[in-house]
Enzyme design. Structure first.
Site, PDB file in Angstrom:
ATOM      1  N   LEU A 145      -4.779  19.256 -27.357  1.00  0.00           N
ATOM      2  CA  LEU A 145      -4.364  18.138 -26.514  1.00  0.00           C
ATOM      3  C   LEU A 145      -4.957  16.835 -27.023  1.00  0.00           C
ATOM      4  O   LEU A 145      -4.247  15.831 -27.171  1.00  0.00           O
ATOM      5  CB  LEU A 145      -4.798  18.395 -25.067  1.00  0.00           C
ATOM      6  N   TYR A 272      -1.894  12.735 -10.385  1.00  0.00           N
ATOM      7  CA  TYR A 272      -2.970  12.552 -11.366  1.00  0.00           C
ATOM      8  C   TYR A 272      -2.490  12.901 -12.767  1.00  0.00           C
ATOM      9  O   TYR A 272      -2.713  12.150 -13.723  1.00  0.00           O
ATOM     10  CB  TYR A 272      -4.178  13.413 -10.981  1.00  0.00           C
ATOM     11  N   TYR A 273      -1.811  14.021 -12.901  1.00  0.00           N
ATOM     12  CA  TYR A 273      -1.317  14.404 -14.216  1.00  0.00           C
ATOM     13  C   TYR A 273      -0.010  13.715 -14.565  1.00  0.00           C
ATOM     14  O   TYR A 273       0.313  13.552 -15.747  1.00  0.00           O
ATOM     15  CB  TYR A 273      -1.221  15.926 -14.329  1.00  0.00           C
ATOM     16  N   GLN A 274       0.721  13.272 -13.582  1.00  0.00           N
ATOM     17  CA  GLN A 274       1.891  12.443 -13.889  1.00  0.00           C
ATOM     18  C   GLN A 274       1.421  11.147 -14.536  1.00  0.00           C
ATOM     19  O   GLN A 274       1.996  10.692 -15.531  1.00  0.00           O
ATOM     20  CB  GLN A 274       2.699  12.142 -12.632  1.00  0.00           C
ATOM     21  N   HIS A 426      -2.003  23.315 -12.953  1.00  0.00           N
ATOM     22  CA  HIS A 426      -2.900  22.418 -12.221  1.00  0.00           C
ATOM     23  C   HIS A 426      -2.637  22.447 -10.716  1.00  0.00           C
ATOM     24  O   HIS A 426      -3.214  21.652  -9.967  1.00  0.00           O
ATOM     25  CB  HIS A 426      -2.774  20.994 -12.754  1.00  0.00           C
TER      26      HIS A 426
END
Length: 747
Positions: A145, A272-274, A426
């Site tokens: 990542l 948050y991950y968006q 997640h």
């Protein structure tokens, strides 16, 4: 045709092909373009926000440019020296490349060139990273990542200095660094690259960005559609989320657009991950728009990428902080660099919405490209209008049929109601959970994640084991727990196949905004239906929130409903007894992390619990019976490294019942001044809650108030048709209404 004419045609054809070829090779072309650079140059000194952004970037790069290039041997987790140094390097290269284009100072190009040459010398010598925690170890970083992060940014730097480099230099850098790098994070790590996840989005975009710079069509197709050689992926499993990479399964950039996003722009992993994924999604989209306009990427799926920016902004509180559902760190906001980029791109490639300019004004910076210039110019021309955060219901799932998330807003209060799909790796086990905010402050909280991001002292900055043993578990959230077990028994493989179902979202009348959803798979044989109503009345200081959880099961169970309140307990109208010696509530499913501070049987029909937070008073009034009980709990048990916050909770408990009916009213009232030491309106205005009617199809609840009109809230649990007429006989009186619910004021 004469020989002369034939030669002329051939010459013109050759000239045409040559022009096309030269045009294709023109750089920069990804995020900056030749035309865009010229526009920025012409506006230097005329657009304050752009000038300010350039000055800030220049100061940062100038402070680093004369220092020796530092490429430490990779050895650390997030937050460690080698990790942070390579992270700083790619950010500095990207910024230096942009400065070279805008300011035409060769020193910036030389800095990027020398850094790239140094990496080209280092990269072939590197083994996989020595830290073994990741399912896909990188080389520069502990996971692929972060290697992908490096390549996304460095591709932009390379594009900016491409024409400064000689052909020999480009060949060396591409063959020694970029091509092996792209192959490593893709075909050598298909379990990372060929899946649907924010990790893979970064990997896809990294390969795609460098493919566009190098004009490598094969790499570009790999980025857009994944690895096609199924022999590379057969039988592989990624242990981050349990996905089995099956031959023929969609992968690549377009798959990561198609599956995690709903038609409303909601990203299934949560805001948050968006936020984290928006940078690669939008930066690659911008590059594709510039290099491959025929793809019409910003029109894809009815303008999905632009919609996603609006969805994300709506999933932030009044201060701009994103609601921390699923794995979400509190405090992450639209002030992050990824959202500066997102807002600028959405404005430039969208409809030039002046509301987005209001967000950009708050961010007080822009990105250094065509999009940032457009935003900065229009702010200078006073085109901004306030961004309105509305009550919204965003569907989840690629077709919008896998539940969703809703936010009810009124007078500074925000109710966040989560009834989504699992949310990939997640996701948390918290169907039908909620949180409550006032003026950007948490009142009833979602815990978020258990991680100290990029703080090396805490687990290398990575997810802590408590994220699994506590933060993901159902008891850590404000939703129903059955028999002390988590939804889907905490099994990802089961949870990922199920989702809650939308029942009703109605905001037609601001006097009563309603969100309602059902869940029937979290516990086999048990049906849950939760309805939240934001009630407003001119005689009240603030709106009240009615929370109704219906539970029906084919066998008896113990049900618990926690409320993670923020603040200091003031009063509880039950004879509770504090425990001198604290012990955990249980041994698993998150209960091992909760101290039992006090407990009480229910002695009143209405439990009233009040607390003080942020100089405001709050009261939870909840319906109860003599068989019920209350637990006062606090997070922190079995936590020897103090990884968890010591947050309090009130837990409502019903024992040995098949059906349960939880009814509560949350109220914000009054204020406290620490200067004058004066408490105003410190007690609840709710006198009593009463269930007037309840059966399989309906419920009706009466709210008796100390002042003002009492109210009846009547609700149809089986029929949401707006035209259906309903009638209930309640203790000799008839209640009638049309539509799924009614609010009846009583004199």
């Amino acid at each position: 045709m004469t020989i002369l004419s034939s030669l002329k045609v051939r010459f013109l054809s050759f000239l045409f092909i040559t022009v096309i070829s030269l045009s294709a090779q023109e750089h920069p072309k990804l995020i900056l373009t030749k035309t865009g650079v010229e526009k920025i140059k012409k506006q230097l000194g005329k657009v304050p926000l752009m000038d300010q952004a350039i000055a800030s970037v220049k100061a940062e790069v100038d402070a680093a440019i004369n220092k020796p290039i530092n490429l430490p041997i990779p050895k650390d987790y997030s937050g460690g020296y080698s990790h942070e140094t390579h992270k700083l390097n790619y950010r500095l290269m990207q910024k230096a490349g942009v400065l070279y284009q805008i300011l035409e100072d060769d020193a910036y190009a030389i800095y990027v060139r020398d850094m790239l040459k140094a990496y080209a010398g280092l990269y072939p010598t590197l083994p996989v990273h020595p830290k073994e925690r990741s399912y896909a170890r990188g080389k520069l970083f502990w996971q692929c990542l972060n290697d992908s992060n490096w390549l996304v940014y460095t591709s932009q730097a390379y594009d900016c200095i491409y024409e400064y480099l000689s052909k020999k230099e480009r060949k060396y850098i591409e063959n020694q660094l970029f091509r092996p790098f792209a192959d490593f994070i893709s075909v050598e790590n298909p379990q990372f690259f060929n899946r649907v996840h924010n990790h893979s989005t970064w990997g896809n975009v990294a390969v795609g960005m460098i493919a566009l710079v190098m004009e490598d069509e094969q790499l570009l197709q790999r980025a857009l559609y994944g690895i096609k050689d199924v022999s590379l992926t057969k039988g592989l499993k990624d242990d981050d989320g349990g996905f089995i990479l099956e031959p023929g399964k969609k992968a690549g950039f377009f798959a990561n657009l198609d599956e995690p996003f709903s038609p409303d722009g909601y990203y299934t992993e949560g805001p948050y991950y968006q936020r984290y994924a928006m940078y690669p999604f939008l930066i690659f989209a911008q590059a594709l728009q510039n290099v491959k306009p025929e793809l019409k990427i910003f029109d894809y799926k009815d303008g999905l990428l632009i919609k996603s920016v609006y969805a994300l902004l709506q999933l932030s509180d009044m201060d701009g902080d994103f609601f921390p559902i699923n794995d979400g760190q509190k405090g992450m906001s639209y002030y992050s660099g990824s959202l500066v980029n997102a807002v600028d791109i959405a404005y430039y490639y969208g409809s030039k919405d002046p509301e987005l300019l209001a967000i950009a004004e708050k961010q007080n910076t822009v990105v250094l490209n065509d999009a940032g210039l457009a935003v900065a110019q229009d702010i200078t021309q006073d085109k901004a209008t306030p961004f309105v955060k509305r009550s919204v219901d965003l569907k989840d799932g690629p077709n919008g049929e896998q539940g969703g998330i809703a936010v009810l807003r009124q007078d500074g209060l925000e109710v966040v109601f989560k009834y989504t799909a699992q949310g990939l790796s997640h996701g948390h086990y918290d169907k039908l959970s909620f949180s409550l905010y006032e003026n950007g402050e948490e009142v009833i909280q979602d815990y978020g994640l258990a991680r100290f991001v990029n703080i090396e002292q805490k687990g290398g900055g990575n997810y802590l084991k408590e994220n699994t043993t506590w933060a993901k578990q159902t008891i850590a959230h404000n939703t129903l727990v059955q028999d002390g077990t988590s939804h889907f028994n905490g099994m990802y493989e089961v949870g990922s196949k199920n989702h809650s179902n939308h029942y009703l979202f109605n905001i037609d009348d601001l006097a009563a905004q309603v969100i309602s959803a059902t869940e029937q798979n979290a516990y086999p044989g048990t049906h849950m239906h939760r309805t939240m109503v934001m009630l407003k009345d001119s005689s009240w200081q603030k709106p009240m929130v009615l929370d109704v959880m219906e539970v029906k099961s084919d066998s008896t169970h113990t049900y618990e409903l926690p409320f993670y309140y923020m603040g200091q307990l003031l009063t509880l109208n039950q004879p509770y007894k504090a425990n001198v010696q604290l012990k955990p509530l249980g041994t698993e499913n998150g209960y091992q992390h909760l101290f039992k501070e006090a407990a009480s049987p229910v002695a009143e029909e209405n439990v009233k619990f009040s607390w003080l937070a942020n100089k405001k008073f709050y009261t939870l009034t909840t319906l109860a019976s003599a068989a019920d009980s209350i637990v006062l709990a606090r997070v922190g048990a079995n936590d020897p490294n103090f990884n968890l916050r010591r947050d309090p909770a009130l837990i409502l408990k019903k024992n040995n019942v098949a059906d349960a009916f939880f009814v509560s009213v949350l109220e914000s009232h009054g204020s406290y001044s620490t200067v004058s030491e004066l408490a105003v309106n410190a007690t609840t205005s709710v006198k009593q809650i009463t269930v007037l009617y309840r059966d399989q199809d309906y419920w009706a609840i009466k709210l008796e108030l100390k002042e003002g009109e009492d109210k009846i809230v009547a609700f149809s649990s089986k029929n949401v048709n707006r035209n259906t007429k309903h009638k209930l006989n309640v203790k000799g009186s008839v209640i009638s209404w049309q539509g799924p619910f009614a609010i009846i004021n009583l004199k």
